[in-house]
Write a protein that holds these residues in place. Structure first.
Motif, PDB file in Angstrom:
ATOM      1  N   LYS A  50       0.858  -1.253  -0.090  1.00 28.09           N
ATOM      2  CA  LYS A  50       0.094  -0.137   0.096  1.00 28.09           C
ATOM      3  C   LYS A  50       0.960   1.178   0.026  1.00 28.09           C
ATOM      4  O   LYS A  50       0.673   1.991  -0.893  1.00 28.09           O
ATOM      5  CB  LYS A  50      -1.047   0.025   1.252  1.00 28.09           C
ATOM      6  CG  LYS A  50      -1.939   0.993   1.175  1.00 28.09           C
ATOM      7  CD  LYS A  50      -2.935   0.639   2.286  1.00 28.09           C
ATOM      8  CE  LYS A  50      -4.131   1.763   2.263  1.00 28.09           C
ATOM      9  NZ  LYS A  50      -3.783   3.270   2.354  1.00 28.09           N
ATOM     10  N   SER A  51       1.684   1.276   0.975  1.00 28.58           N
ATOM     11  CA  SER A  51       2.670   2.778   0.833  1.00 28.58           C
ATOM     12  C   SER A  51       3.783   2.715   0.035  1.00 28.58           C
ATOM     13  O   SER A  51       3.703   3.896  -0.636  1.00 28.58           O
ATOM     14  CB  SER A  51       3.449   2.744   2.426  1.00 28.58           C
ATOM     15  OG  SER A  51       4.567   1.727   2.259  1.00 28.58           O
ATOM     16  N   TRP A  52       4.061   1.605  -0.728  1.00 27.51           N
ATOM     17  CA  TRP A  52       4.825   1.698  -1.725  1.00 27.51           C
ATOM     18  C   TRP A  52       3.979   2.230  -3.272  1.00 27.51           C
ATOM     19  O   TRP A  52       4.368   3.013  -3.789  1.00 27.51           O
ATOM     20  CB  TRP A  52       5.406   0.333  -2.193  1.00 27.51           C
ATOM     21  CG  TRP A  52       6.055   0.261  -3.449  1.00 27.51           C
ATOM     22  CD1 TRP A  52       7.272   1.046  -3.869  1.00 27.51           C
ATOM     23  CD2 TRP A  52       6.153  -0.494  -4.583  1.00 27.51           C
ATOM     24  NE1 TRP A  52       7.713   0.678  -5.092  1.00 27.51           N
ATOM     25  CE2 TRP A  52       6.979  -0.404  -5.686  1.00 27.51           C
ATOM     26  CE3 TRP A  52       5.224  -1.654  -4.796  1.00 27.51           C
ATOM     27  CZ2 TRP A  52       7.168  -1.015  -6.943  1.00 27.51           C
ATOM     28  CZ3 TRP A  52       5.061  -2.328  -6.185  1.00 27.51           C
ATOM     29  CH2 TRP A  52       6.002  -2.082  -7.021  1.00 27.51           C
ATOM     30  N   ASN A  53       2.745   1.607  -3.525  1.00 28.26           N
ATOM     31  CA  ASN A  53       2.042   2.063  -4.784  1.00 28.26           C
ATOM     32  C   ASN A  53       1.637   3.205  -4.484  1.00 28.26           C
ATOM     33  O   ASN A  53       1.329   4.118  -5.477  1.00 28.26           O
ATOM     34  CB  ASN A  53       1.023   1.088  -4.636  1.00 28.26           C
ATOM     35  CG  ASN A  53       1.227  -0.452  -5.653  1.00 28.26           C
ATOM     36  OD1 ASN A  53       1.687  -0.298  -6.556  1.00 28.26           O
ATOM     37  ND2 ASN A  53       1.115  -1.410  -4.857  1.00 28.26           N
ATOM     38  N   VAL A  55       8.296   5.154   4.041  1.00 25.00           N
ATOM     39  CA  VAL A  55       8.711   4.616   5.081  1.00 25.00           C
ATOM     40  C   VAL A  55       7.562   5.234   6.107  1.00 25.00           C
ATOM     41  O   VAL A  55       7.194   4.208   6.968  1.00 25.00           O
ATOM     42  CB  VAL A  55      10.213   4.869   5.636  1.00 25.00           C
ATOM     43  CG1 VAL A  55      10.246   5.013   7.109  1.00 25.00           C
ATOM     44  CG2 VAL A  55      10.994   4.214   4.882  1.00 25.00           C
ATOM     45  N   THR A  56       7.285   6.414   6.209  1.00 26.72           N
ATOM     46  CA  THR A  56       6.291   6.853   7.159  1.00 26.72           C
ATOM     47  C   THR A  56       4.993   6.420   7.094  1.00 26.72           C
ATOM     48  O   THR A  56       4.343   5.772   7.991  1.00 26.72           O
ATOM     49  CB  THR A  56       6.273   8.331   7.338  1.00 26.72           C
ATOM     50  OG1 THR A  56       6.011   8.836   6.016  1.00 26.72           O
ATOM     51  CG2 THR A  56       7.435   8.774   7.976  1.00 26.72           C
ATOM     52  N   ASP A  57       4.549   5.927   5.789  1.00 34.60           N
ATOM     53  CA  ASP A  57       3.293   5.545   5.731  1.00 34.60           C
ATOM     54  C   ASP A  57       3.109   4.132   6.128  1.00 34.60           C
ATOM     55  O   ASP A  57       2.142   3.448   6.715  1.00 34.60           O
ATOM     56  CB  ASP A  57       2.567   5.643   4.214  1.00 34.60           C
ATOM     57  CG  ASP A  57       2.474   7.261   3.780  1.00 34.60           C
ATOM     58  OD1 ASP A  57       2.453   7.880   4.900  1.00 34.60           O
ATOM     59  OD2 ASP A  57       2.157   7.673   2.697  1.00 34.60           O
ATOM     60  N   LEU A 107       4.526   2.645   8.561  1.00 36.86           N
ATOM     61  CA  LEU A 107       4.705   2.803   9.814  1.00 36.86           C
ATOM     62  C   LEU A 107       3.761   3.861  10.322  1.00 36.86           C
ATOM     63  O   LEU A 107       3.921   4.507  11.404  1.00 36.86           O
ATOM     64  CB  LEU A 107       6.124   2.832  10.453  1.00 36.86           C
ATOM     65  CG  LEU A 107       6.989   1.939   9.827  1.00 36.86           C
ATOM     66  CD1 LEU A 107       8.452   2.237  10.198  1.00 36.86           C
ATOM     67  CD2 LEU A 107       6.750   0.430  10.668  1.00 36.86           C
ATOM     68  N   GLY A 108       2.594   3.935   9.991  1.00 34.85           N
ATOM     69  CA  GLY A 108       1.496   4.619  10.679  1.00 34.85           C
ATOM     70  C   GLY A 108       0.970   5.834  10.143  1.00 34.85           C
ATOM     71  O   GLY A 108       0.108   6.722  10.405  1.00 34.85           O
ATOM     72  N   GLY A 109       1.579   6.253   8.834  1.00 30.94           N
ATOM     73  CA  GLY A 109       1.305   7.621   8.224  1.00 30.94           C
ATOM     74  C   GLY A 109       1.366   8.724   8.848  1.00 30.94           C
ATOM     75  O   GLY A 109       2.549   8.903   9.516  1.00 30.94           O
ATOM     76  N   THR A 110       0.326   9.446   9.195  1.00 30.67           N
ATOM     77  CA  THR A 110       0.489  10.939   9.970  1.00 30.67           C
ATOM     78  C   THR A 110       0.600  10.366  11.434  1.00 30.67           C
ATOM     79  O   THR A 110       0.817  11.393  12.254  1.00 30.67           O
ATOM     80  CB  THR A 110      -0.989  11.566   9.731  1.00 30.67           C
ATOM     81  OG1 THR A 110      -2.212  10.892   9.974  1.00 30.67           O
ATOM     82  CG2 THR A 110      -0.930  12.271   8.113  1.00 30.67           C
ATOM     83  N   ALA A 111       0.219   9.098  11.784  1.00 32.04           N
ATOM     84  CA  ALA A 111       0.432   8.878  13.106  1.00 32.04           C
ATOM     85  C   ALA A 111       1.927   8.132  13.490  1.00 32.04           C
ATOM     86  O   ALA A 111       2.306   7.894  14.456  1.00 32.04           O
ATOM     87  CB  ALA A 111      -0.529   7.842  13.599  1.00 32.04           C
ATOM     88  N   PHE A 112       2.847   8.422  12.278  1.00 33.50           N
ATOM     89  CA  PHE A 112       4.294   7.912  12.663  1.00 33.50           C
ATOM     90  C   PHE A 112       4.852   8.456  13.676  1.00 33.50           C
ATOM     91  O   PHE A 112       4.801   9.560  14.155  1.00 33.50           O
ATOM     92  CB  PHE A 112       5.141   8.492  11.212  1.00 33.50           C
ATOM     93  CG  PHE A 112       6.588   8.041  11.245  1.00 33.50           C
ATOM     94  CD1 PHE A 112       6.778   6.659  11.288  1.00 33.50           C
ATOM     95  CD2 PHE A 112       7.454   8.811  11.308  1.00 33.50           C
ATOM     96  CE1 PHE A 112       8.182   6.101  11.232  1.00 33.50           C
ATOM     97  CE2 PHE A 112       8.710   8.425  11.336  1.00 33.50           C
ATOM     98  CZ  PHE A 112       9.002   7.030  11.302  1.00 33.50           C
TER      99      PHE A 112
END
Ligand SMILES: C[S@@+](CC[C@H](N)C(=O)[O-])C[C@H]1O[C@@H](n2cnc3c(N)ncnc32)[C@H](O)[C@@H]1O
Length: 261
Positions: free
Chosen positions: A70-73, A119-121, A123-128
């Motif tokens: 998901k985060s990569w795509n 990376v941030t997405d 591991l939690g996106g805006t909650a990283f």
């Protein structure tokens, strides 16, 4: 930490393959890709052909990790981003480890910010959970050793900033490394990704940041195991790490990995 992505048990009998027709250092690309489209038919499932890497009969774990997919795509900005899928997964797995340590995240050489965003997405996106420092000139500096990128035109920095509009923990520091570390530097680092395409500036980065990396922290050198124009980086970095009794682990992706004691 309970918001880490969880592995989903993959199907025993199905492995993904990946064929992304982009490679560097190839003389006759049409001929090369024509031959490779035949070659991939001769190998067992689970092949990966991309980013100058051809492997087969591998698990290709990056395609089983749904959170990574998901985060990569969702963050692909250009064709090169798609090509370097396995490199991105190395970053994601290192980050998974480092997010559980003390210290901040750092990327030197941000460009469009796709490495940080993936990376941030993951591991939690805006909650990283960490502060993520990203250092780049975000434009072309006509100084020796600075690699230029054609889309770094006027307004480029603002476009990268927009990608992180809702990510309060991402700090983008505009300026030439190593000067930009002055007054804008984390106290401790858990994750350090260095991707400046320059031996001179990567060494300057290590001179300042290496001692800030915590024990157990991870350093990824994006171009360490690439030859050709990148070979100067490996030569300079080996000398630098040798003096400190460290060995860079060369990865088949072209990256180099250092585990801090
Ligand atoms: C290969 S790109 C980084 C790609 C990025 N890490 C990613 O994952 O998509 C290299 C970047 O390093 C930056 N750069 C190179 N030397 C620099 C220096 N001395 N100070 C700041 N930025 C630098 C360039 O402006 C460029 O954006």
């Amino acid at each position: 930490m309970n918001n880490l992505p969880k592995n989903i048990k993959p199907d025993l009998h199905r492995v993904a393959s990946f064929n992304h027709k982009m490679s560097w250092g190839v003389k006759d690309k049409p001929r090369f890709f024509e031959l490779m489209s035949e070659v991939v038919k001769l190998v067992a499932p689970g092949f990966y052909f991309s980013d100058n890497l051809f492997t087969w009969c591998r698990n290709n774990s990056l395609f089983d990790d749904a959170a990574f997919q998901k985060s990569w795509n969702e963050n692909l900005k250009n064709d090169s981003d798609a090509t370097i899928a396995w490199r991105r997964y190395i970053l994601a797995c290192a980050a998974y480890h480092c997010v559980q340590l003390q210290g901040d995240f750092v990327e030197c050489g941000v460009y469009w910010g796709t490495g940080i965003k993936t990376v941030t997405d993951y591991l939690g996106g805006t909650a990283f959970a960490k502060t993520f420092w990203g250092y780049d000139t975000f434009d072309y500096h006509p100084v020796e050793g600075h690699a230029s990128f054609s889309d770094q035109q006027e307004g480029f920095f603002e476009q990268v900033q927009e990608r992180f509009e809702n990510y309060e923990q991402v700090k983008l520091i505009k300026g030439l490394i190593p000067d930009s570390f002055v007054n804008n530097c984390p106290k401790e680092i858990a994750y350090l990704h260095i991707d400046l395409n320059s031996a001179k500036y990567e060494i300057a980065t290590l001179d300042v940041l290496f001692d800030l990396v915590v024990s157990g922290g991870v350093i990824i050198l994006d171009d360490y195991e690439w030859a050709g124009v990148y070979r100067t980086q490996k030569i300079a970095e080996d000398e630098w790490f040798d003096k400190r009794n460290y060995r860079v682990i060369p990865l088949p992706t072209g990256q180099g990995l250092v585990l801090k004691r």
